[in-house]
Design an enzyme around this catalytic site. Structure first.
Site, short mmCIF file in Angstrom:
data_model
loop_
_atom_site.label_atom_id
_atom_site.label_comp_id
_atom_site.label_asym_id
_atom_site.label_seq_id
_atom_site.Cartn_x
_atom_site.Cartn_y
_atom_site.Cartn_z
N SER A 1 14.79 17.91 38.64
CA SER A 1 14.96 16.79 37.73
C SER A 1 14.91 15.54 38.61
CB SER A 1 16.36 16.84 37.20
OG SER A 1 16.78 15.68 36.33
N TYR B 1 25.81 19.15 37.79
CA TYR B 1 24.57 19.50 37.50
C TYR B 1 23.38 18.73 38.11
CZ TYR B 1 20.18 18.97 34.75
OH TYR B 1 18.70 18.99 34.63
N LYS C 1 20.63 20.69 40.93
CA LYS C 1 19.13 20.41 41.20
C LYS C 1 18.87 20.10 42.82
CE LYS C 1 18.24 21.75 37.01
NZ LYS C 1 17.46 22.96 36.91
C1 WQD Z 1 18.44 8.27 27.62
C2 WQD Z 1 18.68 7.11 27.30
C3 WQD Z 1 21.19 6.83 27.47
C4 WQD Z 1 21.99 9.00 23.96
C5 WQD Z 1 19.75 13.36 31.11
C6 WQD Z 1 20.08 13.94 32.29
C7 WQD Z 1 18.72 14.50 33.06
C8 WQD Z 1 18.17 15.31 32.16
C9 WQD Z 1 17.66 14.95 30.99
C10 WQD Z 1 18.45 17.55 31.32
C11 WQD Z 1 19.92 6.76 28.27
C12 WQD Z 1 20.44 6.44 26.26
C13 WQD Z 1 21.35 8.44 24.90
C14 WQD Z 1 22.44 8.09 22.85
C15 WQD Z 1 21.81 6.35 24.12
N1 WQD Z 1 18.46 16.70 32.24
N2 WQD Z 1 21.36 7.11 24.96
N3 WQD Z 1 22.47 7.01 22.89
O1 WQD Z 1 20.36 10.59 30.45
O2 WQD Z 1 18.07 9.74 31.10
O3 WQD Z 1 18.86 12.14 31.04
O4 WQD Z 1 19.04 14.29 30.32
O5 WQD Z 1 18.36 18.03 30.83
O6 WQD Z 1 19.31 15.06 34.27
O7 WQD Z 1 20.98 12.94 33.05
O8 WQD Z 1 18.65 11.20 29.19
O9 WQD Z 1 18.38 11.56 26.55
O10 WQD Z 1 20.69 11.56 27.73
O11 WQD Z 1 19.28 9.43 27.48
O12 WQD Z 1 21.56 5.04 24.01
O13 WQD Z 1 23.26 8.76 21.96
O14 WQD Z 1 19.10 6.99 25.90
O15 WQD Z 1 22.12 5.86 27.66
O16 WQD Z 1 19.78 5.17 28.65
P1 WQD Z 1 19.17 10.55 30.50
P2 WQD Z 1 19.27 11.16 27.66
#
Ligand code: WQD
Length: 340
Positions: free
Chosen positions: A125, A150, A154
């Site tokens: 990741s 988590y 990785k």
């Molecule tokens: C993306 C952006 C949020 C939800 C995470 C893990 C990573 C990987 C993928 C695995 C961010 C914003 C999100 C919401 C929002 N792991 N957001 N409102 O955090 O980049 O990565 O998922 O499976 O290891 O850390 O992805 O999709 O959660 O967020 O504003 O309701 O969307 O703050 O900027 P992230 P995400």
């Protein structure tokens, strides 16, 4: 044709990869405990690829079962997806993550070495980079102390594989560092199936748009980015799946340049939360209910990938646009509603 074990093969990325593997002429065997996926994924894989994979349901934490499986089937390579992946849950239940993600990996690698299976692709990741000083993140970008158990699994997973390559002249591993996989199969019949409230942005958007959630909260609009919302490198899940076929064939064909290789899987382009919402609204014609909320703890401000190494050495390039990603995710959400 090679025999490929896909652990976690009924999950989101695993099932898309199983489809692409079968379409590329490989034989797929799946182990999954169905803790975060459904058995129906096998029907979908069969429908979209034309072939039903061999399937066994058990936990990879059970080393005896893993050993038996490897003895029974003559595997050429492993693509190891099976893992727990909710960052918040990993903070609350760290041992669940170390057991599910690392004990399992140790069992798989042990069984591989006993049965002389040499090749493994590992789901890593972009979280290993934290917030890099310089963007885009290359594979040489320093790995920062993990923000969550988590993320730590990785990092440690990569180290375990690296150590195993040092212990054996033939064991080969490719770690693929995913940025933000989103979207669904073009048929609209395979996609992400979050259990409970989604943590990730894309399923939260589609569930809000279809009426399952009241509103999307944008976590922070005061970041140092063009529109103030956080920036990520979103990549279509089918592009991610195709990279696994490249990686596994590279190993089987003996083309790796070292026993442990690492590639970023991203598009090289960063999009903000607001840009993802705009793309969704434009491609689907649906207006999304959203509001601004405080930043989410542990989120980085911005990250996107350097794709040079994957392009040049792996010979793979993501070719789907953000609009294709958001539209396909919507098609899948509507399919789920129609087939409830
Ligand atoms: C993306 C952006 C949020 C939800 C995470 C893990 C990573 C990987 C993928 C695995 C961010 C914003 C999100 C919401 C929002 N792991 N957001 N409102 O955090 O980049 O990565 O998922 O499976 O290891 O850390 O992805 O999709 O959660 O967020 O504003 O309701 O969307 O703050 O900027 P992230 P995400």
């Amino acid at each position: 044709m090679s025999k490929i074990l896909v652990t976690g093969g009924t999950g989101y990325i695993g099932s898309h990869t199983a489809i692409e593997l079968i379409k590329s002429g490989h034989e797929v065997l799946i182990i999954d405990d169905l803790s975060n996926s459904k058995i129906e994924a096998l029907d979908i894989i069969e429908k979209l690829s034309g072939k039903r994979p061999v399937f066994e349901q058990f936990k990879l934490r059970d080393s005896a079962k893993v050993d038996d499986f490897f003895e029974e089937y003559d595997i050429d390579a492993v693509i190891h997806f099976a893992a727990s992946k909710a960052v918040g849950e990993s903070v609350a239940f760290p041992m669940k993550y170390y057991k599910n993600n690392l004990v399992s990996l140790a069992n798989v690698v042990d069984a591989m070495s006993v049965n002389n299976v040499k090749n493994i692709v590992f789901s890593s990741s972009a979280t290993v980079y934290g917030q890099p000083d310089k963007l885009p993140a290359t594979e040489e970008t320093p790995i920062l102390p993990a923000e969550s158990p988590y993320g730590n699994t990785k990092q440690i997973g990569e180290e375990m594989l690296l150590d195993q390559t040092k212990a054996s002249d033939t064991f080969t591993a490719i770690a693929l560092r995913y940025f933000n996989p989103i979207g669904a199969h073009e048929s609209g019949e395979n996609g992400e199936l979050p259990m409970g409230t989604p943590n990730n942005l894309m399923p939260f958007i589609t569930q809000t748009a279809i009426g399952l959630r009241d509103e999307l909260k944008i976590f922070g609009d005061d970041y140092n980015t063009p529109d103030g919302t956080a920036v990520r490198d979103y990549i279509h899940v089918v592009d991610i799946a195709k990279a696994h076929i490249k990686a596994v064939e590279r190993m089987i064909d003996g083309k790796t340049e070292s026993q442990f290789e690492v590639f970023n899987l991203g598009t090289g382009k960063g999009f903000s939360v607001k840009q993802v919402i705009e793309s969704f609204e434009k491609t689907t014609g649906v207006n999304l209910n959203y509001s601004i909320a405080p930043r989410r703890i542990g989120d980085v401000e911005q990250i996107y990938a350097s794709t040079e190494k994957a392009n040049e050495i792996l010979g793979w390039r993501a070719d789907k646009t953000l609009d294709e990603m958001t539209l396909s995710a919507w098609k899948w959400e509507k399919h789920l509603k129609e087939n409830k």
